[in-house]
Motif scaffolding. Sequence first.
Motif, PDB file in Angstrom:
ATOM      1  N   MET A   1       1.078  -1.128   0.311  1.00  0.00           N
ATOM      2  CA  MET A   1       0.143  -0.176  -0.177  1.00  0.00           C
ATOM      3  C   MET A   1       0.942   0.983   0.270  1.00  0.00           C
ATOM      4  O   MET A   1       1.934   1.285   0.543  1.00  0.00           O
ATOM      5  CB  MET A   1      -1.113  -0.391   1.175  1.00  0.00           C
ATOM      6  CG  MET A   1      -2.047  -1.390   0.812  1.00  0.00           C
ATOM      7  SD  MET A   1      -3.113  -1.392  -0.218  1.00  0.00           S
ATOM      8  CE  MET A   1      -3.956   0.276   0.219  1.00  0.00           C
ATOM      9  N   GLY A   2       0.240   2.339  -0.874  1.00  0.00           N
ATOM     10  CA  GLY A   2       0.407   3.892  -0.082  1.00  0.00           C
ATOM     11  C   GLY A   2       0.722   4.772  -0.528  1.00  0.00           C
ATOM     12  O   GLY A   2      -1.066   4.533  -0.845  1.00  0.00           O
ATOM     13  N   TRP A   3       0.777   6.266  -1.107  1.00  0.00           N
ATOM     14  CA  TRP A   3       0.565   6.784  -1.619  1.00  0.00           C
ATOM     15  C   TRP A   3       1.468   7.539  -2.279  1.00  0.00           C
ATOM     16  O   TRP A   3       2.969   7.724  -2.575  1.00  0.00           O
ATOM     17  CB  TRP A   3       0.373   7.976   0.086  1.00  0.00           C
ATOM     18  CG  TRP A   3      -0.334   7.182   0.911  1.00  0.00           C
ATOM     19  CD1 TRP A   3       0.067   6.990   1.689  1.00  0.00           C
ATOM     20  CD2 TRP A   3      -2.063   7.931   1.246  1.00  0.00           C
ATOM     21  NE1 TRP A   3      -1.838   6.440   3.046  1.00  0.00           N
ATOM     22  CE2 TRP A   3      -2.528   7.363   2.161  1.00  0.00           C
ATOM     23  CE3 TRP A   3      -2.755   8.882   0.294  1.00  0.00           C
ATOM     24  CZ2 TRP A   3      -3.442   7.175   2.542  1.00  0.00           C
ATOM     25  CZ3 TRP A   3      -4.010   9.185   1.320  1.00  0.00           C
ATOM     26  CH2 TRP A   3      -4.126   7.987   2.060  1.00  0.00           C
TER      27      TRP A   3
ATOM     28  N   ILE B   1       4.140   1.084   1.565  1.00  0.00           N
ATOM     29  CA  ILE B   1       4.556   0.501   2.875  1.00  0.00           C
ATOM     30  C   ILE B   1       4.239  -1.475   2.783  1.00  0.00           C
ATOM     31  O   ILE B   1       3.460  -1.729   1.498  1.00  0.00           O
ATOM     32  CB  ILE B   1       3.475  -0.024   4.701  1.00  0.00           C
ATOM     33  CG1 ILE B   1       4.162  -0.791   5.580  1.00  0.00           C
ATOM     34  CG2 ILE B   1       2.045   0.548   4.083  1.00  0.00           C
ATOM     35  CD1 ILE B   1       3.646   0.157   6.448  1.00  0.00           C
ATOM     36  N   SER B   2       4.619  -2.487   3.006  1.00  0.00           N
ATOM     37  CA  SER B   2       4.528  -3.845   2.132  1.00  0.00           C
ATOM     38  C   SER B   2       3.638  -4.486   3.482  1.00  0.00           C
ATOM     39  O   SER B   2       3.019  -3.957   4.463  1.00  0.00           O
ATOM     40  CB  SER B   2       6.003  -4.225   2.905  1.00  0.00           C
ATOM     41  OG  SER B   2       6.305  -4.778   4.555  1.00  0.00           O
ATOM     42  N   GLY B   3       3.007  -5.360   3.020  1.00  0.00           N
ATOM     43  CA  GLY B   3       1.647  -5.513   3.244  1.00  0.00           C
ATOM     44  C   GLY B   3       1.387  -6.443   4.737  1.00  0.00           C
ATOM     45  O   GLY B   3       0.894  -6.208   5.648  1.00  0.00           O
ATOM     46  N   ARG B   4       2.808  -7.046   5.491  1.00  0.00           N
ATOM     47  CA  ARG B   4       2.713  -6.795   6.122  1.00  0.00           C
ATOM     48  C   ARG B   4       3.388  -6.054   7.675  1.00  0.00           C
ATOM     49  O   ARG B   4       3.626  -6.417   9.134  1.00  0.00           O
ATOM     50  CB  ARG B   4       3.446  -7.666   7.206  1.00  0.00           C
ATOM     51  CG  ARG B   4       3.434  -9.652   6.575  1.00  0.00           C
ATOM     52  CD  ARG B   4       2.366  -9.692   7.628  1.00  0.00           C
ATOM     53  NE  ARG B   4       1.362 -11.269   6.938  1.00  0.00           N
ATOM     54  CZ  ARG B   4       0.398 -11.910   6.915  1.00  0.00           C
ATOM     55  NH1 ARG B   4      -0.303 -11.063   7.570  1.00  0.00           N
ATOM     56  NH2 ARG B   4       0.044 -12.744   6.833  1.00  0.00           N
TER      57      ARG B   4
ATOM     58  N   VAL C   1      -4.974   2.187   5.630  1.00  0.00           N
ATOM     59  CA  VAL C   1      -3.271   2.282   5.343  1.00  0.00           C
ATOM     60  C   VAL C   1      -3.810   4.305   5.930  1.00  0.00           C
ATOM     61  O   VAL C   1      -5.004   4.521   5.594  1.00  0.00           O
ATOM     62  CB  VAL C   1      -2.538   2.568   3.718  1.00  0.00           C
ATOM     63  CG1 VAL C   1      -2.890   3.108   3.148  1.00  0.00           C
ATOM     64  CG2 VAL C   1      -0.891   2.387   4.269  1.00  0.00           C
ATOM     65  N   TYR C   2      -2.554   4.726   6.842  1.00  0.00           N
ATOM     66  CA  TYR C   2      -2.423   5.686   7.243  1.00  0.00           C
ATOM     67  C   TYR C   2      -1.156   6.879   6.244  1.00  0.00           C
ATOM     68  O   TYR C   2      -0.411   5.785   6.538  1.00  0.00           O
ATOM     69  CB  TYR C   2      -2.888   5.720   8.596  1.00  0.00           C
ATOM     70  CG  TYR C   2      -3.657   5.202   9.329  1.00  0.00           C
ATOM     71  CD1 TYR C   2      -3.718   3.835   9.603  1.00  0.00           C
ATOM     72  CD2 TYR C   2      -5.201   5.472   9.634  1.00  0.00           C
ATOM     73  CE1 TYR C   2      -4.825   2.924  10.407  1.00  0.00           C
ATOM     74  CE2 TYR C   2      -5.772   4.837  10.104  1.00  0.00           C
ATOM     75  CZ  TYR C   2      -5.858   3.066  10.440  1.00  0.00           C
ATOM     76  OH  TYR C   2      -6.772   2.554  11.302  1.00  0.00           O
TER      77      TYR C   2
ATOM     78  N   ASN D   1       0.015  -5.217  -6.112  1.00  0.00           N
ATOM     79  CA  ASN D   1       0.057  -6.920  -5.684  1.00  0.00           C
ATOM     80  C   ASN D   1       1.241  -7.227  -5.648  1.00  0.00           C
ATOM     81  O   ASN D   1       1.840  -8.097  -5.436  1.00  0.00           O
ATOM     82  CB  ASN D   1      -0.259  -7.302  -7.055  1.00  0.00           C
ATOM     83  CG  ASN D   1      -1.668  -7.315  -7.273  1.00  0.00           C
ATOM     84  OD1 ASN D   1      -2.379  -7.076  -6.983  1.00  0.00           O
ATOM     85  ND2 ASN D   1      -1.615  -7.229  -8.970  1.00  0.00           N
ATOM     86  N   ARG D   2       3.140  -6.404  -5.968  1.00  0.00           N
ATOM     87  CA  ARG D   2       3.922  -6.793  -5.617  1.00  0.00           C
ATOM     88  C   ARG D   2       4.909  -5.831  -5.192  1.00  0.00           C
ATOM     89  O   ARG D   2       4.800  -4.680  -5.629  1.00  0.00           O
ATOM     90  CB  ARG D   2       4.810  -8.143  -6.624  1.00  0.00           C
ATOM     91  CG  ARG D   2       4.960  -7.241  -7.686  1.00  0.00           C
ATOM     92  CD  ARG D   2       4.761  -7.773  -8.997  1.00  0.00           C
ATOM     93  NE  ARG D   2       4.405  -9.064  -9.375  1.00  0.00           N
ATOM     94  CZ  ARG D   2       2.912  -8.859  -9.888  1.00  0.00           C
ATOM     95  NH1 ARG D   2       2.379  -7.445 -10.885  1.00  0.00           N
ATOM     96  NH2 ARG D   2       1.939  -9.695  -9.925  1.00  0.00           N
ATOM     97  N   TRP D   3       5.775  -6.256  -4.624  1.00  0.00           N
ATOM     98  CA  TRP D   3       7.118  -4.873  -3.888  1.00  0.00           C
ATOM     99  C   TRP D   3       8.197  -5.366  -5.428  1.00  0.00           C
ATOM    100  O   TRP D   3       8.498  -6.344  -5.379  1.00  0.00           O
ATOM    101  CB  TRP D   3       7.479  -5.228  -2.982  1.00  0.00           C
ATOM    102  CG  TRP D   3       8.982  -4.009  -2.163  1.00  0.00           C
ATOM    103  CD1 TRP D   3       9.532  -4.486  -2.795  1.00  0.00           C
ATOM    104  CD2 TRP D   3       8.308  -2.924  -1.411  1.00  0.00           C
ATOM    105  NE1 TRP D   3      10.068  -3.157  -2.683  1.00  0.00           N
ATOM    106  CE2 TRP D   3       9.723  -2.205  -1.083  1.00  0.00           C
ATOM    107  CE3 TRP D   3       7.404  -2.783  -0.334  1.00  0.00           C
ATOM    108  CZ2 TRP D   3       9.560  -1.353  -0.268  1.00  0.00           C
ATOM    109  CZ3 TRP D   3       7.155  -2.001   0.078  1.00  0.00           C
ATOM    110  CH2 TRP D   3       8.247  -1.053   0.099  1.00  0.00           C
ATOM    111  N   SER D   4       8.486  -3.733  -5.588  1.00  0.00           N
ATOM    112  CA  SER D   4       8.966  -4.213  -6.823  1.00  0.00           C
ATOM    113  C   SER D   4      10.156  -3.018  -6.600  1.00  0.00           C
ATOM    114  O   SER D   4      10.290  -2.070  -5.657  1.00  0.00           O
ATOM    115  CB  SER D   4       8.366  -4.051  -7.889  1.00  0.00           C
ATOM    116  OG  SER D   4       7.331  -2.983  -7.913  1.00  0.00           O
TER     117      SER D   4
END
Length: 121
Positions: free
Chosen positions: A34-36, A51-54, A79-80, A100-103
């Motif tokens: 998630m991000g902004w 920010i990563s999933g966990r 998410v904040y 869907n993924r961290w790249s």
Amino acid sequence: QVQLAESGGGLVQAGGSLRLSCAASGRTFTSYVMGWFRQVPGKEREFVARISGRGGATHYADSVKGRFTISRDNAKNTVYLQMNSLKPEDAAVYYCAAANRWSLSFEPDYWGQGTQVTVSS
């Protein structure tokens, strides 16, 4: 598929704080990075934070590092973005995004509608 809804934007004086929230639909919230992003008229959309999933990994744009904090509450599918020491140049429409993924770079697959942040000098 995930749907994103931002809230928390508004008008704040320079030096003040705001907290943006983004509520996500769906049951697999932890699978999304998630991000902004933010955008001002006439300029390209700019990465702010992710920010990563966990929640174990975060990444910030240099322009906000030390002032903004991204966090997530996976129990609330939210998410904040805590924004402190706001500057007039932080004024923009802020978009929540999910990938869907961290790249290497944050490449969202889903976007929210945006929330306006205005900073008065």
